[in-house]
Design an enzyme around this catalytic site. Sequence first.
Site, PDB file in Angstrom:
ATOM      1  N   GLU A 186      -6.611  -2.066  -1.208  1.00 47.38           N
ATOM      2  CA  GLU A 186      -7.494  -2.570  -2.246  1.00 47.38           C
ATOM      3  C   GLU A 186      -8.885  -1.951  -2.118  1.00 47.38           C
ATOM      4  O   GLU A 186      -9.232  -1.428  -1.053  1.00 47.38           O
ATOM      5  CB  GLU A 186      -7.604  -4.097  -2.139  1.00 47.38           C
ATOM      6  CG  GLU A 186      -6.266  -4.828  -2.273  1.00 47.38           C
ATOM      7  CD  GLU A 186      -5.746  -4.871  -3.718  1.00 47.38           C
ATOM      8  OE1 GLU A 186      -6.061  -3.955  -4.512  1.00 47.38           O
ATOM      9  OE2 GLU A 186      -5.016  -5.814  -4.040  1.00 47.38           O
ATOM     10  N   ASP A 245       4.730  -0.477   1.525  1.00 41.01           N
ATOM     11  CA  ASP A 245       4.209  -1.825   1.708  1.00 41.01           C
ATOM     12  C   ASP A 245       5.287  -2.886   1.510  1.00 41.01           C
ATOM     13  O   ASP A 245       6.391  -2.589   1.033  1.00 41.01           O
ATOM     14  CB  ASP A 245       3.026  -2.082   0.753  1.00 41.01           C
ATOM     15  CG  ASP A 245       3.285  -1.595  -0.668  1.00 41.01           C
ATOM     16  OD1 ASP A 245       4.450  -1.388  -1.039  1.00 41.01           O
ATOM     17  OD2 ASP A 245       2.306  -1.423  -1.417  1.00 41.01           O
TER      18      ASP A 245
END
Length: 252
Positions: free
Chosen positions: A143, A67
């Site tokens: 998430e 990421d």
Amino acid sequence: MRIIVTEDYEGLSIETARIIAGQLALIPRSVLGLATGGTPLGTYQKLIDYHHQHHLDFSQATSFNLDEYVGVATDNPHSYHAYMFKNLFDAINIHRKNIHIPNGMAGDLERECAAYETAIENAGGIDLQLLGIGNNGHIGFNEPDLSFEAITHVVKLDDQTIRANARFFSRPEEVPQYAVSMGIKTIMRARTILLLANGSGKADVIHQALFGEISPRIPASILQLHPNVIVVLEQDAATKLPKTYPNKFLLF
Ligand code: GLP
């Protein structure tokens, strides 16, 4: 799933670096998935030591980072680009052309995500994916969500994640709100997954992820369905594991 519990953070770093070094020794052209955060820092230092002291060779390896923040330039010290070069790449012999980190400054982020996914496929997929875990169970920046569907995508970071990441920034308003992250599907396609956790603060989430319900509300719980996961836990992160398992080295 194989769970290794270590005495301390040093032990976690050594065990993890050995597994990565073993992968590279057996398959020098390995494709490594790499992670950021505090947890893998000791592992990266051990890999640097093995490179210098034992000639661990990264010259044929390829890397893909999980990421990167959106809107943080690669030369910003808070970027994951800067983290990776400072803590690993500048000190080993991996070729620059074989390093891949999502570009969070891309004008067209959707296109960047699709290109990143294609680049992983073209490299033959990820052989060994290193993962930390967020306090809310996130892996990469996936998430808690309603589904496990995503491939590489743009993520709105959770408030809890933003608070946890604030320690790396001088002012709260500097903490990025968005990131580009490999998706759960991208991560699950890796041939082997290596999940790390350090410290008592991760004990609850590790218990939920490894032994709780498999649910996108705890993204790491999907790892229970992967055929080849190694978990390396510093002992304070392992205190909530079921007592029926031996404490040092456990296979199931
Ligand atoms: C960030 C990273 C994750 C990492 C997590 C935990 O959110 N995107 O890849 O696993 O932080 O970080 P730490 O290891 O510092 O607890």
